[in-house]
Design a protein around this motif. Structure first.
Motif, short mmCIF file in Angstrom:
data_model
loop_
_atom_site.label_atom_id
_atom_site.label_comp_id
_atom_site.label_asym_id
_atom_site.label_seq_id
_atom_site.Cartn_x
_atom_site.Cartn_y
_atom_site.Cartn_z
N THR A 19 11.46 -4.45 -1.90
CA THR A 19 10.45 -4.30 -0.85
C THR A 19 10.33 -5.56 0.00
N TYR A 20 10.31 -6.70 -0.66
CA TYR A 20 10.06 -7.96 0.06
C TYR A 20 11.32 -8.79 0.30
N TRP A 21 12.47 -8.20 0.02
CA TRP A 21 13.74 -8.86 0.34
C TRP A 21 14.63 -7.86 1.07
N PRO A 22 14.25 -7.49 2.30
CA PRO A 22 15.01 -6.48 3.04
C PRO A 22 16.45 -6.88 3.33
N ASP A 23 16.70 -8.19 3.46
CA ASP A 23 18.07 -8.63 3.75
C ASP A 23 19.03 -8.23 2.63
N LEU A 24 18.54 -8.17 1.40
CA LEU A 24 19.37 -7.74 0.28
C LEU A 24 19.74 -6.27 0.43
N VAL A 25 18.76 -5.45 0.77
CA VAL A 25 18.98 -4.01 0.92
C VAL A 25 19.90 -3.72 2.10
N LEU A 26 19.76 -4.48 3.18
CA LEU A 26 20.51 -4.20 4.41
C LEU A 26 21.81 -4.99 4.51
N LEU A 27 22.17 -5.69 3.44
CA LEU A 27 23.37 -6.54 3.48
C LEU A 27 24.64 -5.73 3.81
N LEU A 28 24.86 -4.64 3.08
CA LEU A 28 26.09 -3.86 3.28
C LEU A 28 26.11 -3.15 4.64
N PRO A 29 25.00 -2.51 5.08
CA PRO A 29 25.05 -1.92 6.43
C PRO A 29 25.36 -2.94 7.52
N ARG A 30 24.88 -4.17 7.34
CA ARG A 30 25.15 -5.21 8.35
C ARG A 30 26.61 -5.67 8.28
N LEU A 31 27.14 -5.81 7.07
CA LEU A 31 28.53 -6.27 6.93
C LEU A 31 29.52 -5.24 7.45
N ILE A 32 29.27 -3.96 7.18
CA ILE A 32 30.25 -2.92 7.50
C ILE A 32 30.06 -2.36 8.91
N TYR A 33 28.79 -2.16 9.30
CA TYR A 33 28.53 -1.54 10.60
C TYR A 33 27.93 -2.51 11.62
N GLY A 34 27.66 -3.76 11.20
CA GLY A 34 26.99 -4.68 12.09
C GLY A 34 25.59 -4.23 12.42
N GLY A 38 7.13 -3.59 12.07
CA GLY A 38 8.43 -4.26 12.05
C GLY A 38 9.24 -3.98 10.81
N VAL A 39 9.09 -2.77 10.23
CA VAL A 39 9.84 -2.39 9.03
C VAL A 39 11.06 -1.57 9.45
N ASP A 40 12.22 -1.97 8.97
CA ASP A 40 13.45 -1.26 9.31
C ASP A 40 13.47 0.13 8.66
N SER A 41 13.90 1.15 9.39
CA SER A 41 13.86 2.51 8.87
C SER A 41 14.84 2.72 7.71
N LEU A 42 16.00 2.03 7.74
CA LEU A 42 16.93 2.15 6.61
C LEU A 42 16.33 1.51 5.35
N HIS A 43 15.72 0.36 5.53
CA HIS A 43 15.05 -0.32 4.42
C HIS A 43 13.96 0.57 3.83
N PHE A 44 13.17 1.17 4.71
CA PHE A 44 12.09 2.03 4.25
C PHE A 44 12.63 3.28 3.56
N GLY A 45 13.75 3.81 4.05
CA GLY A 45 14.36 4.97 3.41
C GLY A 45 14.75 4.70 1.97
N LEU A 46 15.28 3.51 1.73
CA LEU A 46 15.64 3.12 0.36
C LEU A 46 14.39 2.99 -0.50
N LEU A 47 13.34 2.38 0.04
CA LEU A 47 12.09 2.21 -0.72
C LEU A 47 11.47 3.56 -1.05
N MET A 48 11.46 4.48 -0.09
CA MET A 48 10.90 5.80 -0.33
C MET A 48 11.70 6.54 -1.41
N ALA A 91 0.83 -1.21 0.00
CA ALA A 91 0.00 0.00 0.00
C ALA A 91 0.86 1.26 0.00
N VAL A 92 1.95 1.23 0.77
CA VAL A 92 2.85 2.39 0.82
C VAL A 92 3.53 2.61 -0.53
N ASN A 93 3.95 1.53 -1.16
CA ASN A 93 4.57 1.66 -2.49
C ASN A 93 3.62 2.31 -3.48
#
Length: 431
Positions: free
Chosen positions: A413-428, A353-363, A320-322
């Motif tokens: 949108t439905y694969w947040p782990d892909l979007v957040l992969l680099l922030p998790r690898l670099i910043y944990g 339960g939507v991550d704000s970084l993930h949502f920022g990319l989608l927006m 709906a947000v998209n």
């Protein structure tokens, strides 16, 4: 919805429908709401205007605007295009791929879609047509590829989003790399298939010596994004400092090494950048006044409660947000929309339960697509002016590429782990 809220909505829509500039529509609507409906002292509005522009995070926006103008005035843009062409230009659709790749290079420095479509599209569309490419295809690919300017960091829209949410700008930047590369790859694949089926003649494959010569000529231009991201993620300097360093580097390269910019051109570039930056600040100020009214009326919380009461699934919420953001992007620029909508959606993210970084990319992607959708998509008018074509023609030309971008948007949108992969690898992040 209360009568006061309907009145404010009518004023805002009426102002936008009568082509009142967006910042004025937002400012006057917010002013009416605060002074006449909420009943606060008009002096508070002045304080809101001051506070909205007295933010350290805005410095990075101003300097990246300046950096983009330096590159456009000098020869860095041409060298980036030349490098992209020698890398992929010999493939079927290679020149179109070079344009897409050049948009990625330029987006990794300027942070702006409009700057990218002017700098790259204004050069590449005539070049594609002159080399036998279908005009509609040429217009479509070089109107939509500049969305990379707001997806691949640094991104002005991401900086403003992080300013509102207090997320780490550096971490938010990292969410744009993988989606940006996937969009480049998907559009390039379409260009390859389309041009191969058309039987379009290809350029001769460059020799290793030619490749080395072009890379040697363009090395100073290619080092600019390396300097920006290497400095940020090595901890050498912050995103704000990176923007300043990039400006000084670009000035030095264009004046002392490439020598395509003269000292007398510096004043023109700085003044042009100041005008663009002032325009952005005015939009920020107008949106902040309207946002202050929304806060006083607790509208974000009311919307959040209404949404939670009627939508239970995070998957349905994101869909709906998209859809909503795609529609809003047709009528409102990305800066205003980011500043107004982020505070509204922010309370909903935790509840679903939507991550704000993930949502920022989608927006960012949703509103970036708005640059290429009628009736107010700025990129459509810029590209139309280049080939002297109307809005309907350009709107049809961009459709295949918009479908590619929207399909990838659903993947992100439905694969947040892909979007957040680099922030998790670099910043944990989130671990």
């Amino acid at each position: 919805m209360e009568a006061n809220h309907l009145l404010i909505l009518a004023i805002l829509i009426g102002a936008l429908a009568t082509t009142v500039p967006v910042f004025m529509a937002l400012f006057f609507t917010g002013l009416v709401g605060l002074t006449f409906l909420v009943g606060i002292d008009p002096q508070i509005v002045v304080e809101v205007l001051y506070r909205s522009m007295d933010k350290f995070a805005l410095i990075v926006v101003l300097f990246f605007v300046l950096c983009g103008n330096i590159m456009t005035t000098g020869s860095i843009v041409q060298k980036l295009i030349k490098t992209a062409n020698v890398v992929v230009g010999f493939l079927p659709g290679g020149l179109a791929m070079a344009g897409i790749l050049a948009c990625g290079f330029f987006g990794a420095i300027s942070g702006s879609t409009v700057a990218t479509v002017v700098a790259i599209g204004g050069f590449m569309i005539p070049a594609l047509v002159q080399n036998g490419y279908d005009e509609k295809f040429s217009v479509g690919v070089m109107t939509t590829a500049p969305i990379l300017g707001v997806i691949i960091p640094p991104s002005i829209a991401m900086i403003l989003y992080a300013m509102v949410t207090n997320d780490s700008v550096e971490a938010l930047f990292l969410t744009g790399f993988i989606p940006g590369l996937l969009i480049m790859a998907a559009m390039s694949l379409y260009a390859y298939i389309f041009c191969k089926n058309k039987g379009l003649a290809t350029q001769p494959k460059p020799s290793f010596r030619d490749l080395v010569a072009v890379l040697k000529e363009s090395i100073w231009a290619l080092l600019l994004p390396v300097l920006i991201f290497g400095g940020i993620y090595s901890g050498l300097f912050t995103a704000n400092e990176a923007a300043v360093v990039a400006c000084f580097y670009a000035f030095f390269v264009e004046i002392a090494i490439h020598r395509d910019m003269k000292i007398r051109d510096v004043k023109k570039v700085v003044v042009s950048s100041a005008v663009t930056s002032a325009t952005l600040l005015i939009i920020v100020a107008g949106a902040s006044v309207f946002g202050e009214y929304l806060t006083f009326e607790q509208i974000p919380d009311r919307i959040a409660n209404a949404v939670v009461a009627n939508i239970e699934s995070p998957l349905v919420f994101l869909l709906a947000v998209n859809i909503l953001l795609l529609v809003i992007g047709m009528f409102m620029d990305i800066i205003s929309a980011t500043l107004i909508l982020t505070p509204i959606f922010l309370p909903l993210l935790a509840k679903f339960g939507v991550d704000s970084l993930h949502f920022g990319l989608l927006m960012t992607i949703n509103l970036g697509i708005g640059y290429c959708t009628p009736p107010l998509g700025v990129s459509l008018y810029i590209s139309g002016a280049v080939v002297d074509r109307g809005l309907l023609y350009v709107s049809r030309a961009v459709m295949p590429f918009l479908l590619i971008q929207i399909a990838l948007l659903l993947v992100f949108t439905y694969w947040p782990d892909l979007v957040l992969l680099l922030p998790r690898l670099i910043y944990g992040y989130g671990s």
